[in-house]
Design an enzyme around this catalytic site. Sequence first.
Site, PDB file in Angstrom:
ATOM      1  N   ARG A  73      29.781  22.677  14.041  1.00  0.00           N
ATOM      2  CA  ARG A  73      30.156  22.491  15.438  1.00  0.00           C
ATOM      3  C   ARG A  73      31.029  23.701  15.759  1.00  0.00           C
ATOM      4  O   ARG A  73      31.949  24.007  15.014  1.00  0.00           O
ATOM      5  CB  ARG A  73      30.920  21.185  15.608  1.00  0.00           C
ATOM      6  CG  ARG A  73      30.165  19.999  14.975  1.00  0.00           C
ATOM      7  CD  ARG A  73      30.407  18.702  15.674  1.00  0.00           C
ATOM      8  NE  ARG A  73      29.760  17.591  14.958  1.00  0.00           N
ATOM      9  CZ  ARG A  73      28.545  17.154  15.217  1.00  0.00           C
ATOM     10  NH1 ARG A  73      27.808  17.735  16.150  1.00  0.00           N
ATOM     11  NH2 ARG A  73      28.032  16.147  14.542  1.00  0.00           N
ATOM     12  N   THR A 127      18.480  14.907  15.500  1.00  0.00           N
ATOM     13  CA  THR A 127      19.754  14.215  15.292  1.00  0.00           C
ATOM     14  C   THR A 127      19.447  12.805  14.828  1.00  0.00           C
ATOM     15  O   THR A 127      18.476  12.196  15.292  1.00  0.00           O
ATOM     16  CB  THR A 127      20.609  14.150  16.583  1.00  0.00           C
ATOM     17  OG1 THR A 127      21.574  13.098  16.431  1.00  0.00           O
ATOM     18  CG2 THR A 127      19.812  13.867  17.835  1.00  0.00           C
ATOM     19  N   ASP A 129      21.031  10.350  15.648  1.00  0.00           N
ATOM     20  CA  ASP A 129      21.455   9.415  16.697  1.00  0.00           C
ATOM     21  C   ASP A 129      20.326   9.000  17.644  1.00  0.00           C
ATOM     22  O   ASP A 129      20.453   8.007  18.356  1.00  0.00           O
ATOM     23  CB  ASP A 129      22.586  10.032  17.540  1.00  0.00           C
ATOM     24  CG  ASP A 129      23.775  10.461  16.696  1.00  0.00           C
ATOM     25  OD1 ASP A 129      23.982   9.874  15.628  1.00  0.00           O
ATOM     26  OD2 ASP A 129      24.490  11.399  17.102  1.00  0.00           O
ATOM     27  N   ASP A 131      19.549  10.187  20.446  1.00  0.00           N
ATOM     28  CA  ASP A 131      20.103  10.029  21.796  1.00  0.00           C
ATOM     29  C   ASP A 131      19.741  11.192  22.722  1.00  0.00           C
ATOM     30  O   ASP A 131      20.506  11.520  23.623  1.00  0.00           O
ATOM     31  CB  ASP A 131      21.631   9.858  21.713  1.00  0.00           C
ATOM     32  CG  ASP A 131      22.314  11.041  21.026  1.00  0.00           C
ATOM     33  OD1 ASP A 131      21.606  11.901  20.460  1.00  0.00           O
ATOM     34  OD2 ASP A 131      23.550  11.109  21.043  1.00  0.00           O
TER      35      ASP A 131
HETATM   36  O1  F6P Z   1      25.417  13.388  15.667  1.00  0.00           O
HETATM   37  C1  F6P Z   1      25.306  12.985  14.343  1.00  0.00           C
HETATM   38  C2  F6P Z   1      26.593  12.335  13.883  1.00  0.00           C
HETATM   39  O2  F6P Z   1      26.474  12.013  12.520  1.00  0.00           O
HETATM   40  C3  F6P Z   1      27.045  11.115  14.691  1.00  0.00           C
HETATM   41  O3  F6P Z   1      26.319   9.976  14.330  1.00  0.00           O
HETATM   42  C4  F6P Z   1      28.496  11.075  14.354  1.00  0.00           C
HETATM   43  O4  F6P Z   1      29.224  10.405  15.350  1.00  0.00           O
HETATM   44  C5  F6P Z   1      28.862  12.536  14.305  1.00  0.00           C
HETATM   45  O5  F6P Z   1      27.670  13.238  14.030  1.00  0.00           O
HETATM   46  C6  F6P Z   1      29.888  12.925  13.297  1.00  0.00           C
HETATM   47  O6  F6P Z   1      30.178  14.267  13.496  1.00  0.00           O
HETATM   48  P1  F6P Z   1      30.907  15.230  12.472  1.00  0.00           P
HETATM   49  O7  F6P Z   1      29.881  15.691  11.485  1.00  0.00           O
HETATM   50  O8  F6P Z   1      31.393  16.353  13.304  1.00  0.00           O
HETATM   51  O9  F6P Z   1      31.976  14.437  11.807  1.00  0.00           O
END
Ligand code: F6P
Length: 321
Positions: A73, A127, A129, A131
């Site tokens: 990210r 993903t 999710d 979504d």
């Molecule tokens: O988008 C995928 C995901 O695993 C979500 O389900 C979760 O809320 C998020 O990423 C967690 O993000 P990170 O890897 O930044 O902790």
Amino acid sequence: MSKTIGIVTSGGDAPGMNAAIRAVTRVAHSNGLQVIGFERGWDGLLTNSYRKLTPRSVGGIIQLGGTILHTLRCPAFEEPGGVETGAETLHANNVDGLVVIGGDGSFRGALELSKQSGVPMMGIPATIDNDVFGTDETIGFDTAVNTAVGAIDKIRDTAISHERIFIVEVMGRKRGFLALEVGICVGAEVILIPEKPLDTCDVIKIMEENSKKGKRAGIIVAAEGIGDTSKLAWEMQRQTESEIRLSILGYAQRGGSPTARSRLLASLFAEKAVELLCEGRGNLAIGLQNGVIKSTELEKAAKTTKPLDLRLLKVAEMLAI
Ligand code: F6P
């Protein structure tokens, strides 16, 4: 000189991203294109860090979870100057089109980058999710569902043996796609999703009714997006005489070898993405719509909230009597 397309995997990793990298590379080469893969998501565009991808260099990865290009990210990309640097990197490497493999956040980044650089973007939704608007299913979702189902089946053994109630928290960010599908597949007594919140009292009522019907064990599948599940477990334990346990499945759901379905979707999405780039199209997101591989405007896919079919919750309730 042959044209070059870039690939970037961005946001949370999802099983099947490697299958998509492989397929984009091989379809592109079959069409006479060169391919470069940017490293560590948008960071690769900020630091001009990439590697050349060839049909051979992407061999042996279709079955691997995660992403060989790495991902992160990348808030720096959203800071002033981030997108401008990304655009310079694309121009410096003569990138004629960029395939962005990730979720809606990655698609929003791609849109900004396209506005700045004029380089056409193709979004491939990946993903756990599920979504992303414009596709019935994202790459990695099926794998995550199967991983969670396998884990909860094991938890069910203990729930039955000890006559306990388990709350099992699954991922899904702010949405309930993963929880709903997993919940149906494990025969959950209750499914808790952000789209249809239930009070603790309602959950306790359902579990008490189940107890009267002779159900002494139970599985409550809760999406992480509903909030603090440890508070829910504590509150249920306090208000009932049942033994309540909480199990948070966490990142195990994001890893592992992609299922056949995740690999297939990745391969077909990738083929479509390259085909559209070759036709001179851009700023589209690929998706599965009623069994057909189609495309949606990237902007729409990035900015529209995907609807969740709440009828499935009704089905789950009927199946849990
Ligand atoms: O988008 C995928 C995901 O695993 C979500 O389900 C979760 O809320 C998020 O990423 C967690 O993000 P990170 O890897 O930044 O902790």
